[in-house]
Design a protein around this motif. Structure first.
Motif, PDB file in Angstrom:
ATOM      1  N   VAL A 149       0.859  -1.175   0.000  1.00 21.66           N
ATOM      2  CA  VAL A 149       0.000   0.000   0.000  1.00 21.66           C
ATOM      3  C   VAL A 149       0.894   1.222   0.000  1.00 21.66           C
ATOM      4  O   VAL A 149       1.813   1.308   0.831  1.00 21.66           O
ATOM      5  CB  VAL A 149      -0.922   0.004   1.229  1.00 21.66           C
ATOM      6  CG1 VAL A 149      -1.792   1.262   1.250  1.00 21.66           C
ATOM      7  CG2 VAL A 149      -1.803  -1.244   1.252  1.00 21.66           C
ATOM      8  N   THR A 150       0.626   2.150  -0.904  1.00 16.32           N
ATOM      9  CA  THR A 150       1.470   3.330  -1.045  1.00 16.32           C
ATOM     10  C   THR A 150       0.648   4.604  -0.917  1.00 16.32           C
ATOM     11  O   THR A 150      -0.363   4.776  -1.604  1.00 16.32           O
ATOM     12  CB  THR A 150       2.183   3.322  -2.416  1.00 16.32           C
ATOM     13  OG1 THR A 150       2.948   2.120  -2.538  1.00 16.32           O
ATOM     14  CG2 THR A 150       3.112   4.518  -2.544  1.00 16.32           C
ATOM     15  N   GLN A 151       1.086   5.458  -0.038  1.00 15.35           N
ATOM     16  CA  GLN A 151       0.502   6.798   0.087  1.00 15.35           C
ATOM     17  C   GLN A 151       1.600   7.776  -0.288  1.00 15.35           C
ATOM     18  O   GLN A 151       2.592   7.907   0.417  1.00 15.35           O
ATOM     19  CB  GLN A 151      -0.005   7.038   1.513  1.00 15.35           C
ATOM     20  CG  GLN A 151      -1.143   6.120   1.899  1.00 15.35           C
ATOM     21  CD  GLN A 151      -1.576   6.328   3.335  1.00 15.35           C
ATOM     22  OE1 GLN A 151      -1.407   5.456   4.170  1.00 15.35           O
ATOM     23  NE2 GLN A 151      -2.171   7.475   3.620  1.00 15.35           N
ATOM     24  N   CYS A 163      -4.112   4.507   4.836  1.00 16.76           N
ATOM     25  CA  CYS A 163      -4.836   3.623   3.941  1.00 16.76           C
ATOM     26  C   CYS A 163      -4.407   2.202   4.270  1.00 16.76           C
ATOM     27  O   CYS A 163      -3.235   1.959   4.599  1.00 16.76           O
ATOM     28  CB  CYS A 163      -4.465   3.991   2.501  1.00 16.76           C
ATOM     29  SG  CYS A 163      -5.211   2.989   1.219  1.00 16.76           S
ATOM     30  N   ALA A 164      -5.333   1.254   4.224  1.00 13.77           N
ATOM     31  CA  ALA A 164      -4.984  -0.121   4.587  1.00 13.77           C
ATOM     32  C   ALA A 164      -5.741  -1.119   3.731  1.00 13.77           C
ATOM     33  O   ALA A 164      -6.860  -0.852   3.276  1.00 13.77           O
ATOM     34  CB  ALA A 164      -5.269  -0.369   6.068  1.00 13.77           C
ATOM     35  N   PHE A 165      -5.126  -2.268   3.547  1.00 14.39           N
ATOM     36  CA  PHE A 165      -5.637  -3.355   2.707  1.00 14.39           C
ATOM     37  C   PHE A 165      -5.818  -4.594   3.562  1.00 14.39           C
ATOM     38  O   PHE A 165      -4.995  -4.889   4.435  1.00 14.39           O
ATOM     39  CB  PHE A 165      -4.612  -3.622   1.597  1.00 14.39           C
ATOM     40  CG  PHE A 165      -4.902  -4.841   0.752  1.00 14.39           C
ATOM     41  CD1 PHE A 165      -4.591  -6.118   1.189  1.00 14.39           C
ATOM     42  CD2 PHE A 165      -5.462  -4.694  -0.502  1.00 14.39           C
ATOM     43  CE1 PHE A 165      -4.845  -7.238   0.405  1.00 14.39           C
ATOM     44  CE2 PHE A 165      -5.723  -5.798  -1.298  1.00 14.39           C
ATOM     45  CZ  PHE A 165      -5.406  -7.068  -0.841  1.00 14.39           C
ATOM     46  N   THR A 219      -2.674  -4.496   5.986  1.00 11.07           N
ATOM     47  CA  THR A 219      -1.425  -3.958   5.475  1.00 11.07           C
ATOM     48  C   THR A 219      -1.619  -2.459   5.304  1.00 11.07           C
ATOM     49  O   THR A 219      -2.501  -2.033   4.549  1.00 11.07           O
ATOM     50  CB  THR A 219      -1.049  -4.598   4.132  1.00 11.07           C
ATOM     51  OG1 THR A 219      -0.896  -6.011   4.314  1.00 11.07           O
ATOM     52  CG2 THR A 219       0.250  -4.009   3.602  1.00 11.07           C
ATOM     53  N   PHE A 220      -0.789  -1.681   5.995  1.00  9.08           N
ATOM     54  CA  PHE A 220      -0.961  -0.232   6.026  1.00  9.08           C
ATOM     55  C   PHE A 220      -0.010   0.477   5.069  1.00  9.08           C
ATOM     56  O   PHE A 220       1.102   0.000   4.788  1.00  9.08           O
ATOM     57  CB  PHE A 220      -0.685   0.302   7.436  1.00  9.08           C
ATOM     58  CG  PHE A 220      -1.785   0.033   8.433  1.00  9.08           C
ATOM     59  CD1 PHE A 220      -1.798  -1.147   9.167  1.00  9.08           C
ATOM     60  CD2 PHE A 220      -2.788   0.960   8.644  1.00  9.08           C
ATOM     61  CE1 PHE A 220      -2.801  -1.398  10.095  1.00  9.08           C
ATOM     62  CE2 PHE A 220      -3.801   0.723   9.567  1.00  9.08           C
ATOM     63  CZ  PHE A 220      -3.802  -0.461  10.291  1.00  9.08           C
ATOM     64  N   GLY A 221      -0.440   1.652   4.617  1.00  6.82           N
ATOM     65  CA  GLY A 221       0.451   2.566   3.919  1.00  6.82           C
ATOM     66  C   GLY A 221       1.267   3.367   4.924  1.00  6.82           C
ATOM     67  O   GLY A 221       1.143   3.195   6.137  1.00  6.82           O
ATOM     68  N   GLN A 222       2.087   4.265   4.391  1.00  7.93           N
ATOM     69  CA  GLN A 222       2.999   5.035   5.245  1.00  7.93           C
ATOM     70  C   GLN A 222       2.301   6.145   6.012  1.00  7.93           C
ATOM     71  O   GLN A 222       2.846   6.689   6.965  1.00  7.93           O
ATOM     72  CB  GLN A 222       4.104   5.670   4.393  1.00  7.93           C
ATOM     73  CG  GLN A 222       4.869   4.711   3.508  1.00  7.93           C
ATOM     74  CD  GLN A 222       4.285   4.644   2.107  1.00  7.93           C
ATOM     75  OE1 GLN A 222       3.064   4.578   1.909  1.00  7.93           O
ATOM     76  NE2 GLN A 222       5.148   4.634   1.112  1.00  7.93           N
ATOM     77  N   GLY A 223       1.121   6.508   5.562  1.00  2.57           N
ATOM     78  CA  GLY A 223       0.367   7.559   6.234  1.00  2.57           C
ATOM     79  C   GLY A 223       0.545   8.916   5.581  1.00  2.57           C
ATOM     80  O   GLY A 223       1.583   9.206   4.961  1.00  2.57           O
ATOM     81  N   THR A 224      -0.488   9.744   5.714  1.00  5.68           N
ATOM     82  CA  THR A 224      -0.466  11.134   5.266  1.00  5.68           C
ATOM     83  C   THR A 224      -0.881  12.005   6.446  1.00  5.68           C
ATOM     84  O   THR A 224      -1.947  11.777   7.035  1.00  5.68           O
ATOM     85  CB  THR A 224      -1.439  11.378   4.099  1.00  5.68           C
ATOM     86  OG1 THR A 224      -1.022  10.614   2.973  1.00  5.68           O
ATOM     87  CG2 THR A 224      -1.493  12.855   3.733  1.00  5.68           C
ATOM     88  N   ILE A 225      -0.048  12.959   6.782  1.00  4.82           N
ATOM     89  CA  ILE A 225      -0.390  13.893   7.858  1.00  4.82           C
ATOM     90  C   ILE A 225      -1.264  15.000   7.271  1.00  4.82           C
ATOM     91  O   ILE A 225      -0.824  15.719   6.360  1.00  4.82           O
ATOM     92  CB  ILE A 225       0.858  14.507   8.502  1.00  4.82           C
ATOM     93  CG1 ILE A 225       1.736  13.407   9.111  1.00  4.82           C
ATOM     94  CG2 ILE A 225       0.467  15.520   9.571  1.00  4.82           C
ATOM     95  CD1 ILE A 225       3.083  13.911   9.594  1.00  4.82           C
ATOM     96  N   LEU A 226      -2.479  15.102   7.760  1.00  9.16           N
ATOM     97  CA  LEU A 226      -3.387  16.154   7.308  1.00  9.16           C
ATOM     98  C   LEU A 226      -3.517  17.209   8.391  1.00  9.16           C
ATOM     99  O   LEU A 226      -3.810  16.882   9.549  1.00  9.16           O
ATOM    100  CB  LEU A 226      -4.766  15.583   6.985  1.00  9.16           C
ATOM    101  CG  LEU A 226      -5.823  16.621   6.611  1.00  9.16           C
ATOM    102  CD1 LEU A 226      -5.481  17.275   5.275  1.00  9.16           C
ATOM    103  CD2 LEU A 226      -7.221  16.004   6.560  1.00  9.16           C
TER     104      LEU A 226
END
Lengths: 119, 113
Positions: free
Chosen positions: A4-6, A92-94, A108-115
């Motif tokens: 998973v890619t963010q 985001c996760a799968f 399975t998680f992505g790296q995350g986005t700080i909002l």
């Protein structure tokens, strides 16, 4: 294995405006689930929205909606009417679905986005 | 709304020491999980547990790790001999059945010195 890619490490938005967070994934599975989780400064993981891969209709939860493009393996999150309380890390996760459409809880998680939502 | 409860919120230990992280899942949930998040990195799956046995575990979950449901309410993660690289936030999660909605606790921040 799934990935998973963010691609957006950080995003910012003005209060009351709309923002879209991107997510792409790679899998050979045909049956799976996709999620967006929110992690505020308290670090608790909070489920925002869930999408079943076999459903063509995009999931919505109040101000949160997704744009699920299965062929492109894309799963973006749109936050409308952003509020200060939306400030958080978004993951985001799968999850692969097992036999019979059930799953085994392995996300399975992505790296995350700080909002950051600015007043 | 029911919550997954984790204690302690912070734990500091010396390298080589044993540590037990505790979780109280939501009462009618049957499936339990541990995840961890090293600072600045992705959240990673460690293990899933059902019917008093491990359902699935990741490569991270080696012989130094074990899980237990000692009674009807608690779910624990034990690290036998902690290493510096075990420093992370550890999240417990539970679900009512083999469905996709996991409820997470607030995490235990483990610091190994």
């Amino acid at each position: 294995a799934q990935t998973v890619t963010q691609s957006q490490p950080e995003m910012s938005v003005q209060e009351a405006e709309t923002v879209t967070l991107s997510c792409t994934y790679d899998t050979s599975e045909s049956n799976y689930y996709l999620f967006w989780y929110k992690q505020p400064p308290s670090r608790q993981m909070i489920l925002v929205i869930r999408q079943e891969a076999y459903k063509q209709q995009n999931a919505t939860e109040n101000r949160f909606s997704v744009n699920f493009q299965k062929a492109a393996k894309s799963f973006s999150l749109k936050i409308s009417d952003s509020q200060l309380g939306d400030t958080a890390m978004y993951f985001c996760a799968f999850m692969k679905a097992g036999a019979g459409g059930t799953s085994y809880g392995k996300l399975t998680f992505g790296q995350g986005t700080i909002l950051t939502v600015h007043p | 709304e029911p919550e997954v409860t984790q204690t302690p919120s912070h734990q500091v230990t010396q390298m080589g020491q044993e540590v037990i992280l505790r979780c109280v899942p939501i009462s009618n949930h049957l499936y339990f999980y541990w995840y961890r998040q090293i600072l600045g990195q992705k959240v990673e799956f460690l293990v899933s547990f059902y019917n008093n046995e491990i359902s699935e575990k990741s490569e991270i979950f080696d012989d130094q790790f074990s899980v237990e449901r000692p009674d009807g309410s608690n779910f624990t993660l034990k690290i036998r001999s902690t290493k510096l690289e075990d420093s992370a936030m550890y999240f417990c999660a539970s679900s009512r059945d083999r469905v996709e909605k996991l409820f997470f606790g607030s995490g235990t921040q483990l610091s190994v010195l």
